[in-house]
Design a protein around this motif. Structure first.
Motif, PDB file in Angstrom:
ATOM      1  N   VAL A 258       6.887   7.122 -12.933  1.00  6.71           N
ATOM      2  CA  VAL A 258       6.702   5.710 -12.616  1.00  6.71           C
ATOM      3  C   VAL A 258       7.418   4.837 -13.637  1.00  6.71           C
ATOM      4  CG1 VAL A 258       4.984   3.872 -12.367  1.00  6.71           C
ATOM      5  CG2 VAL A 258       4.538   6.134 -11.403  1.00  6.71           C
ATOM      6  N   ASN A 259       7.386   5.261 -14.910  1.00  2.00           N
ATOM      7  CA  ASN A 259       8.171   4.615 -15.964  1.00  2.00           C
ATOM      8  C   ASN A 259       7.873   3.121 -16.069  1.00  2.00           C
ATOM      9  OD1 ASN A 259      10.047   4.766 -18.091  1.00  2.00           O
ATOM     10  ND2 ASN A 259      11.729   4.129 -16.769  1.00  2.00           N
ATOM     11  N   ALA A 260       6.585   2.784 -16.010  1.00  5.74           N
ATOM     12  CA  ALA A 260       6.181   1.380 -16.107  1.00  5.74           C
ATOM     13  C   ALA A 260       6.409   0.848 -17.516  1.00  5.74           C
ATOM     14  CB  ALA A 260       4.700   1.245 -15.747  1.00  5.74           C
ATOM     15  N   GLN A 261       6.443  -0.467 -17.638  1.00  3.77           N
ATOM     16  CA  GLN A 261       6.609  -1.074 -18.951  1.00  3.77           C
ATOM     17  C   GLN A 261       5.428  -0.761 -19.862  1.00  3.77           C
ATOM     18  OE1 GLN A 261       7.977  -5.188 -19.071  1.00  3.77           O
ATOM     19  NE2 GLN A 261       8.778  -4.996 -17.006  1.00  3.77           N
ATOM     20  N   GLN A 262       4.245  -0.587 -19.259  1.00  5.09           N
ATOM     21  CA  GLN A 262       3.085  -0.155 -20.024  1.00  5.09           C
ATOM     22  C   GLN A 262       2.142   0.602 -19.096  1.00  5.09           C
ATOM     23  OE1 GLN A 262       1.504  -3.828 -21.610  1.00  5.09           O
ATOM     24  NE2 GLN A 262       0.425  -4.339 -19.729  1.00  5.09           N
TER      25      GLN A 262
ATOM     26  N   VAL B  36      -5.504   5.298  -0.600  1.00  6.33           N
ATOM     27  CA  VAL B  36      -4.311   4.457  -0.593  1.00  6.33           C
ATOM     28  C   VAL B  36      -4.206   3.744  -1.938  1.00  6.33           C
ATOM     29  CG1 VAL B  36      -5.530   2.501   0.468  1.00  6.33           C
ATOM     30  CG2 VAL B  36      -3.049   2.664   0.671  1.00  6.33           C
ATOM     31  N   GLY B  37      -3.013   3.771  -2.537  1.00  4.09           N
ATOM     32  CA  GLY B  37      -2.765   3.047  -3.776  1.00  4.09           C
ATOM     33  C   GLY B  37      -2.267   1.644  -3.481  1.00  4.09           C
ATOM     34  N   TYR B  38      -2.444   0.742  -4.457  1.00  4.64           N
ATOM     35  CA  TYR B  38      -2.066  -0.654  -4.258  1.00  4.64           C
ATOM     36  C   TYR B  38      -1.147  -1.137  -5.372  1.00  4.64           C
ATOM     37  CZ  TYR B  38      -6.037  -0.656  -1.047  1.00  4.64           C
ATOM     38  OH  TYR B  38      -6.910  -0.369  -0.031  1.00  4.64           O
ATOM     39  N   LEU B  39      -0.006  -1.685  -4.980  1.00  5.45           N
ATOM     40  CA  LEU B  39       0.868  -2.390  -5.909  1.00  5.45           C
ATOM     41  C   LEU B  39       0.631  -3.883  -5.706  1.00  5.45           C
ATOM     42  CD1 LEU B  39       3.116  -2.550  -8.005  1.00  5.45           C
ATOM     43  CD2 LEU B  39       4.773  -2.365  -6.132  1.00  5.45           C
TER      44      LEU B  39
ATOM     45  N   SER C  30      -5.006   9.622  -6.928  1.00  2.00           N
ATOM     46  CA  SER C  30      -3.768  10.279  -6.526  1.00  2.00           C
ATOM     47  C   SER C  30      -2.719  10.031  -7.592  1.00  2.00           C
ATOM     48  CB  SER C  30      -3.264   9.738  -5.184  1.00  2.00           C
ATOM     49  OG  SER C  30      -2.624   8.474  -5.356  1.00  2.00           O
ATOM     50  N   PHE C  31      -1.643  10.780  -7.492  1.00  3.33           N
ATOM     51  CA  PHE C  31      -0.460  10.506  -8.299  1.00  3.33           C
ATOM     52  C   PHE C  31       0.684  10.058  -7.397  1.00  3.33           C
ATOM     53  CE2 PHE C  31      -2.292  13.717 -11.472  1.00  3.33           C
ATOM     54  CZ  PHE C  31      -2.838  12.716 -12.259  1.00  3.33           C
ATOM     55  N   THR C  32       0.353   9.385  -6.299  1.00  4.46           N
ATOM     56  CA  THR C  32       1.368   8.813  -5.417  1.00  4.46           C
ATOM     57  C   THR C  32       2.135   7.737  -6.176  1.00  4.46           C
ATOM     58  OG1 THR C  32       0.000   9.221  -3.477  1.00  4.46           O
ATOM     59  CG2 THR C  32       1.773   7.593  -3.256  1.00  4.46           C
ATOM     60  N   GLN C  33       3.455   7.817  -6.119  1.00  2.00           N
ATOM     61  CA  GLN C  33       4.294   6.889  -6.882  1.00  2.00           C
ATOM     62  C   GLN C  33       4.730   5.701  -6.028  1.00  2.00           C
ATOM     63  OE1 GLN C  33       7.615   8.955  -8.666  1.00  2.00           O
ATOM     64  NE2 GLN C  33       6.367  10.761  -9.072  1.00  2.00           N
ATOM     65  N   PRO C  34       4.753   4.510  -6.613  1.00  5.47           N
ATOM     66  CA  PRO C  34       5.357   3.372  -5.916  1.00  5.47           C
ATOM     67  C   PRO C  34       6.866   3.553  -5.831  1.00  5.47           C
ATOM     68  CG  PRO C  34       4.814   2.761  -8.156  1.00  5.47           C
ATOM     69  CD  PRO C  34       4.291   4.156  -7.957  1.00  5.47           C
ATOM     70  N   ASP C  35       7.491   2.797  -4.948  1.00  4.28           N
ATOM     71  CA  ASP C  35       8.925   2.963  -4.716  1.00  4.28           C
ATOM     72  C   ASP C  35       9.760   1.966  -5.508  1.00  4.28           C
ATOM     73  OD1 ASP C  35       8.260   0.653  -3.393  1.00  4.28           O
ATOM     74  OD2 ASP C  35       9.187   1.203  -1.481  1.00  4.28           O
ATOM     75  N   ARG C  36       9.171   1.343  -6.525  1.00  5.03           N
ATOM     76  CA  ARG C  36       9.902   0.358  -7.321  1.00  5.03           C
ATOM     77  C   ARG C  36       9.324   0.322  -8.733  1.00  5.03           C
ATOM     78  NH1 ARG C  36       7.665  -4.174  -3.313  1.00  5.03           N
ATOM     79  NH2 ARG C  36       7.738  -2.300  -2.032  1.00  5.03           N
ATOM     80  N   GLN C  37      10.035  -0.309  -9.630  1.00  2.95           N
ATOM     81  CA  GLN C  37       9.592  -0.481 -11.005  1.00  2.95           C
ATOM     82  C   GLN C  37       8.347  -1.356 -11.046  1.00  2.95           C
ATOM     83  OE1 GLN C  37      11.260   0.842 -13.792  1.00  2.95           O
ATOM     84  NE2 GLN C  37       9.560   0.140 -15.060  1.00  2.95           N
TER      85      GLN C  37
ATOM     86  N   ALA D   8       0.836  -1.195   0.000  1.00  2.00           N
ATOM     87  CA  ALA D   8       0.000   0.000   0.000  1.00  2.00           C
ATOM     88  C   ALA D   8       0.876   1.252   0.000  1.00  2.00           C
ATOM     89  CB  ALA D   8      -0.915   0.002   1.219  1.00  2.00           C
ATOM     90  N   TYR D   9       0.404   2.291  -0.723  1.00  2.00           N
ATOM     91  CA  TYR D   9       1.169   3.531  -0.880  1.00  2.00           C
ATOM     92  C   TYR D   9       0.276   4.742  -0.665  1.00  2.00           C
ATOM     93  CZ  TYR D   9       4.921   0.768  -2.894  1.00  2.00           C
ATOM     94  OH  TYR D   9       5.924  -0.155  -3.069  1.00  2.00           O
ATOM     95  N   GLY D  10       0.794   5.705   0.097  1.00  2.00           N
ATOM     96  CA  GLY D  10       0.116   6.983   0.265  1.00  2.00           C
ATOM     97  C   GLY D  10      -1.059   6.898   1.216  1.00  2.00           C
ATOM     98  N   ASN D  11      -1.567   8.074   1.584  1.00  2.26           N
ATOM     99  CA  ASN D  11      -2.716   8.134   2.488  1.00  2.26           C
ATOM    100  C   ASN D  11      -3.712   9.238   2.139  1.00  2.26           C
ATOM    101  OD1 ASN D  11      -2.250   6.020   4.591  1.00  2.26           O
ATOM    102  ND2 ASN D  11      -0.332   7.155   4.860  1.00  2.26           N
ATOM    103  N   ASP D  12      -3.417  10.056   1.120  1.00  2.00           N
ATOM    104  CA  ASP D  12      -4.267  11.207   0.821  1.00  2.00           C
ATOM    105  C   ASP D  12      -4.799  11.191  -0.604  1.00  2.00           C
ATOM    106  OD1 ASP D  12      -3.833  12.230   3.341  1.00  2.00           O
ATOM    107  OD2 ASP D  12      -2.202  13.561   2.701  1.00  2.00           O
TER     108      ASP D  12
END
Length: 205
Positions: free
Chosen positions: A161-165, A115-118, A129-136, A96-100
């Motif tokens: 974020v630079n995801a593959q897609q 909260v965002g979910y990876l 949100s535009f909360t970024q994950p901490d990994r690829q 989980a990422y972020g709180n707002d």
């Protein structure tokens, strides 16, 4: 792992015979609620949470405290989480990422928790949100419309974020013309932007 997009911000993920439902809001088709083993909710707004349909499913729910307060007394069916925590739901590994929630108007302040979910270190759903994950990540579900949305920060977020897609979500307010314009802003030669019709699926390898 199979990802199926439903209307607006709702998606399901399927792996090893299990189905994870994310952000089942009032715009989501009934088919999104079929065969579900667990639910994730990013925040309490109706376009991400349909309380009646969610409470009608006898499955566990992971979400923040704001959403939990909207769902009554579900006992041990509901687990309250916050950004920075990791857990497992229906066999899916989740961080989980972020709180707002993103700011809609400055005078309103932060409208609610979000909260965002990876999921499986592969698919990232940021909610509102535009909360970024901490990994690829492999597939980033990027919001492409909404009262809080602005194109320049959305593009900056997707690039960071630079995801593959990248796959567009949060799109119910857009006409087909607006949806069709999104690749112009988000697509790159080696990291494609995907437009997926509600009800259609893609494979996440």
């Amino acid at each position: 792992m199979k990802l199926t997009k439903y209307s607006h911000a709702c998606v399901t993920l399927e792996k090893d015979g299990k189905v994870l439902l994310v952000d089942p809001g009032t715009f989501a088709e009934d088919a999104a609620f079929e065969g579900v083993d667990a639910i994730l909710v990013t925040h309490e707004h109706a376009d991400h949470l349909d309380p009646d349909r969610v409470m009608g499913l006898d499955v566990p729910i992971w979400t923040n405290a704001g959403v939990a307060s909207q769902l009554g007394d579900l006992g041990d069916r509901i687990t309250v989480i916050a950004g920075g925590q990791s857990f497992e739901a229906a066999g899916f590994a989740i961080s989980a990422y972020g709180n707002d929630h993103a700011i809609i108007l400055p005078e309103w302040g932060v409208p609610c928790q979000n909260v965002g979910y990876l999921i499986e270190d592969a698919v990232y759903h940021p909610g509102d949100s535009f909360t970024q994950p901490d990994r690829q990540v492999h597939t980033n579900l990027v919001p492409i419309s909404g009262p809080w949305f602005s194109m320049p920060p959305a593009v900056e977020y997707a690039r960071a974020v630079n995801a593959q897609q990248t796959l567009g979500i949060h799109d119910a307010l857009l006409s087909p013309i607006g949806v069709g314009m999104m690749p112009r802003f988000f697509n790159t030669d080696d990291r494609p932007y995907l437009t997926v019709t509600p009800g259609d699926s893609i494979e996440i390898n």
